[in-house]
Design an enzyme around this catalytic site. Structure first.
Site, PDB file in Angstrom:
ATOM      1  CE  LYS A 169      -3.977  -2.348   2.330  1.00  0.00           C
ATOM      2  NZ  LYS A 169      -4.808  -2.347   3.492  1.00  0.00           N
ATOM      3  NE  ARG A 240       6.332 -10.427   7.694  1.00  0.00           N
ATOM      4  CZ  ARG A 240       6.218  -9.214   7.822  1.00  0.00           C
ATOM      5  NH1 ARG A 240       7.202  -8.122   7.703  1.00  0.00           N
ATOM      6  NH2 ARG A 240       5.184  -8.493   8.156  1.00  0.00           N
ATOM      7  CG  HIS A 263       1.872  -7.089  11.733  1.00  0.00           C
ATOM      8  ND1 HIS A 263       2.197  -7.836  12.730  1.00  0.00           N
ATOM      9  CD2 HIS A 263       2.011  -7.597  10.373  1.00  0.00           C
ATOM     10  CE1 HIS A 263       2.719  -9.124  11.946  1.00  0.00           C
ATOM     11  NE2 HIS A 263       2.701  -9.015  10.756  1.00  0.00           N
ATOM     12  CE1 TYR A 272       5.194 -14.212  13.804  1.00  0.00           C
ATOM     13  CE2 TYR A 272       4.785 -11.838  13.795  1.00  0.00           C
ATOM     14  CZ  TYR A 272       4.879 -13.125  13.127  1.00  0.00           C
ATOM     15  OH  TYR A 272       4.745 -13.077  11.605  1.00  0.00           O
TER      16      TYR A 272
END
Length: 292
Positions: A169, A240, A263, A272
């Protein structure tokens, strides 16, 4: 229908959506169009019941929940567009409740396993130096594959030790990188002119001197995963995911990790934390249980 879809595609292009996202939206809408055509319905006559029937159809086809959710989102955005254009008066998907998708991550590598994987490239070859630099940067910055492959020579600052990357984006973020990644980036930049036969700005080039594809990068990861003989399901995103868990493991706060990963939603990053918690419980069990 084809005219509407073409006009909608042009509208998406104006919003600078990534090609992958646009292609997925078009496929989803086209699939739905064929479904309602078989039901003798049209775009203008679709109701919530049609959407429910379509979801059941996708389930019978064995589509994953994440795929079904994306289909619904694609249709909801398309119908929003049709309403703005005055093609329809009511959005049949507006009040359809989208099922929640639980975020999941593949297996995480330990620090020792990461060292093993990143030590696999042969530094006596130009390819090995390039591969080593790519893997080191991916682990140091926790970038997505396409973020890594879209880096240009102007996106790295070796003096201040950071990389600048943009997501699909076009949202930009600055990520610090460690001394090891800087070291191998310098080595790669020394041999990069030999690969850069077309005088491109793209940082990581394939052996033909052009931008590397996602598939090309996956082949590299797959090769070194085999070389390092790590008995885990390693994919192009493993570094990642490991980057995120290792940061949390060493005391980084979750908001900082969220920012580094890019994020938008904190819930994506919280996955995570659950992985870290699960690993800690397993570790405690192994140490404390007499039969572990």
């Amino acid at each position: 229908m084809n005219g509407l879809l073409l006009a909608y595609t042009k509208e998406m292009e104006k919003k600078h959506m990534s090609k992958n996202t646009m292609d997925a939206y078009v496929r989803d809408i086209d699939r739905f169009f064929n479904f309602i055509k078989d039901r003798k319905e049209s775009i203008k006559t679709v109701e919530v019941i049609s959407i429910m029937a379509y979801v059941q159809y996708l389930q019978k086809k064995g589509k994953a929940l994440s795929s079904i959710v994306r289909n619904i989102v694609s249709l909801r955005n398309f119908y929003k567009y049709l309403m703005l254009r005055g093609v329809i008066d009511e959005n049949p998907i507006l009040y359809y409740q989208i099922p929640k998708v639980e975020h999941s991550v593949p297996e995480i590598l330990t620090v020792e396993e990461v060292d093993k994987l990143l030590s696999s490239p042969d530094l006596s070859t130009d390819k090995g130096i390039r591969d080593k630099a790519m893997l080191e940067v991916m682990y140091a910055a926790g970038m997505k594959v396409m973020e890594l492959l879209n880096l240009t020579i102007y996106d790295i600052n070796l003096k201040l030790s950071y990389v600048r990357c943009s997501n699909s984006k076009k949202k930009e973020r600055i990520i610090p990188i460690g001394s090891v990644a800087v070291k191998y980036l310098k080595k790669y930049l020394n041999i990069r002119p030999e690969l850069n036969v077309y005088n491109l700005n793209i940082l990581f080039l394939n052996l033909k001197g052009v931008k590397m594809s996602r598939q090309g990068f996956w082949k590299i990861v797959k090769h070194y995963a085999k070389e390092s003989k790590i008995n885990k399901n390693i994919n192009a995103f493993t570094l990642r995911h490991s980057f995120a868990v290792h940061l949390l493991q060493n005391g980084a706060d979750i908001k900082s990790v969220q920012e580094l990963l890019g994020h938008k939603d904190l819930s994506a990053t919280q996955v995570y934390s659950s992985v870290l918690k699960r690993n800690k419980i397993a570790e405690v069990y192994k140490k404390a249980h007499p039969r572990a």
